[in-house]
Design an enzyme around this catalytic site. Structure first.
Site, PDB file in Angstrom:
ATOM      1  CB  CYS A  38       3.834  -2.822  -1.371  1.00 13.84           C
ATOM      2  SG  CYS A  38       3.878  -0.960  -1.915  1.00 13.84           S
ATOM      3  CB  SER A  40       6.498   0.240  -4.207  1.00 16.13           C
ATOM      4  OG  SER A  40       6.068   1.262  -3.895  1.00 16.13           O
ATOM      5  CG  HIS A  43       5.611   0.888  -9.907  1.00 16.15           C
ATOM      6  ND1 HIS A  43       5.010   1.037 -11.080  1.00 16.15           N
ATOM      7  CD2 HIS A  43       5.068   1.428  -8.915  1.00 16.15           C
ATOM      8  CE1 HIS A  43       3.913   1.943 -10.729  1.00 16.15           C
ATOM      9  NE2 HIS A  43       3.901   1.946  -9.474  1.00 16.15           N
ATOM     10  CG  HIS A  59       9.359  -2.109  -0.004  1.00 26.16           C
ATOM     11  ND1 HIS A  59       8.393  -2.517  -1.204  1.00 26.16           N
ATOM     12  CD2 HIS A  59       8.366  -1.056   0.454  1.00 26.16           C
ATOM     13  CE1 HIS A  59       7.087  -1.923  -1.224  1.00 26.16           C
ATOM     14  NE2 HIS A  59       7.320  -0.920  -0.328  1.00 26.16           N
ATOM     15  CB  CYS A 165       5.469  -0.012   2.858  1.00 26.33           C
ATOM     16  SG  CYS A 165       5.113   1.173   1.426  1.00 26.33           S
TER      17      CYS A 165
END
Length: 365
Positions: A38, A40, A43, A59, A165
């Site tokens: 993902c 995220s 990041h 996650h 997610c």
């Protein structure tokens, strides 16, 4: 066991041997089955979101309960679960209102650690942090009981992982947060995993017009397969707002920004019809600032809001989304563009950043 560890920002993940402690009170050990790749996670890896290092990213995942610590009551060994990366204490002002994504009851625990402030994962004696206290790019993890949601056992693992997610965030932004009306017109900006699911959420809600915007033609083609009625390539069209209004008249009733940078936020606002509602869904780098016209916000009664994790209630919504998939109401199969082994995880991020996949998924034995 092996885990993919980030030791320094802007460096590849290293798949290394790690030691995992047994779960303590109200914790569970989960054998990982699938974990999505993902934005995220990226990041964290590139330093956009400062995180304690070393850390295991990941996650968006699903797995099987292997061991329960003392006091665990909601799951048992053998249960299939989806990870929820947002803790919820069940007692704070937000949890009691049903807004569990805003839980403040766990705010005191250090990021990357479990609630007692300690780490369960080690590499050569060094403690390893877990992204969102789960860190799912690992063969096994120990997490708080409240961060796993039991689901039916016939749900395929890669598809189950994505519910945790991108499916929940995209669908929830439309159905839980904005709660759009049947017959609405919708703009979705960004057609990755989250944006495609916002399109699906709009379909589930009965939207009459669903416009997808992206900078890549292959993503826009995919958006049509997920239910978009119109597409706009914002890299080729110099005036995307004008294009939206050519399609939707005064503008759209709702816009959902799955990218959330300065340019996309402006587009989300400007493309609204009077009385419209723009929703920021994607999580930007912390330094990004957006610009709106307060003048236009007042005189056209436009609304701008943000939604974290699609404003979902994981214990309620994850099993429901699984049922939607199993009943043919949600297309998750076509989200899984490619699967990888844990050792191939850096290739997964390369393909994601190149825009080659809707979602890549790491699968485990």
């Amino acid at each position: 066991m092996k885990a993919a560890v980030l030791f320094e920002p802007n460096t590849p993940l290293h798949v290394v041997d790690c030691e995992l402690d047994s779960p303590k009170a109200n914790e569970v050990r989960v054998k990982m089955k699938a974990s999505g790749v993902c934005q995220s996670d990226w990041h964290v890896m590139n330093g956009d979101w400062p995180s304690p290092l070393p850390i295991v990213p990941g996650h968006e995942a699903a797995g099987e309960i292997a061991e329960c610590g003392p006091g665990v009551a909601m799951v048992k060994p053998g249960d299939h679960v989806i990870f929820s990366f947002r803790p919820h204490c069940g007692r704070c002002r937000y949890c009691t209102q049903g807004r569990t994504v805003l839980c403040i009851g766990r705010a005191g625990a250090p990021p990357g650690a479990l609630y007692d402030g300690t780490l369960r994962l080690k590499h050569k004696g060094q403690g390893i942090n877990q992204m969102a206290r789960i860190g799912t790019f690992a063969e096994e993890v120990v997490v708080p009981e409240e961060m796993v949601v039991p689901i039916r056992n016939d749900m395929p693992w890669p598809q189950a992982a994505l519910v945790g997610c991108c499916v929940a965030t995209g669908v929830g932004a439309v159905t839980r947060h904005a709660r759009i009306e049947a017959g609405s017109s919708v703009l979705v900006i960004g057609c990755g995993g989250v944006g495609l699911n916002a399109i699906q959420g709009a379909m589930l809600s009965g939207a009459r017009l669903i416009i997808a915007a992206d900078i890549l033609d292959n993503k826009l083609e995919m958006a049509r397969t997920f239910g978009a009625t119109h597409t706009i390539n914002t890299a080729k069209d110099n005036d995307a707002v004008k294009k939206v209004k050519e399609i939707a008249g005064l503008g759209v009733d709702y816009s959902f920004d799955a990218v959330s940078n300065d340019k996309t936020q402006t587009l989300a606002f400007d493309a609204l019809a009077p009385g419209g509602h723009a929703v920021a869904v994607g999580i930007s780098a912390a330094s990004i600032k957006a610009q709106y016209s307060p003048f236009m916000m007042v005189f056209t009664e436009k609304t701008v809001s943000g939604t974290f994790y699609g404003s979902v209630r994981p214990n309620v919504d994850f099993p429901m989304l699984v049922d939607h998939y199993m009943n043919g109401k949600l297309n998750i199969d076509d989200l899984v563009s490619r699967t990888y082994r844990l050792q191939e995880i850096n290739e997964g991020f390369r393909r994601m950043m190149a825009g080659e996949v809707a979602r890549g998924v790491v699968v485990f034995d």
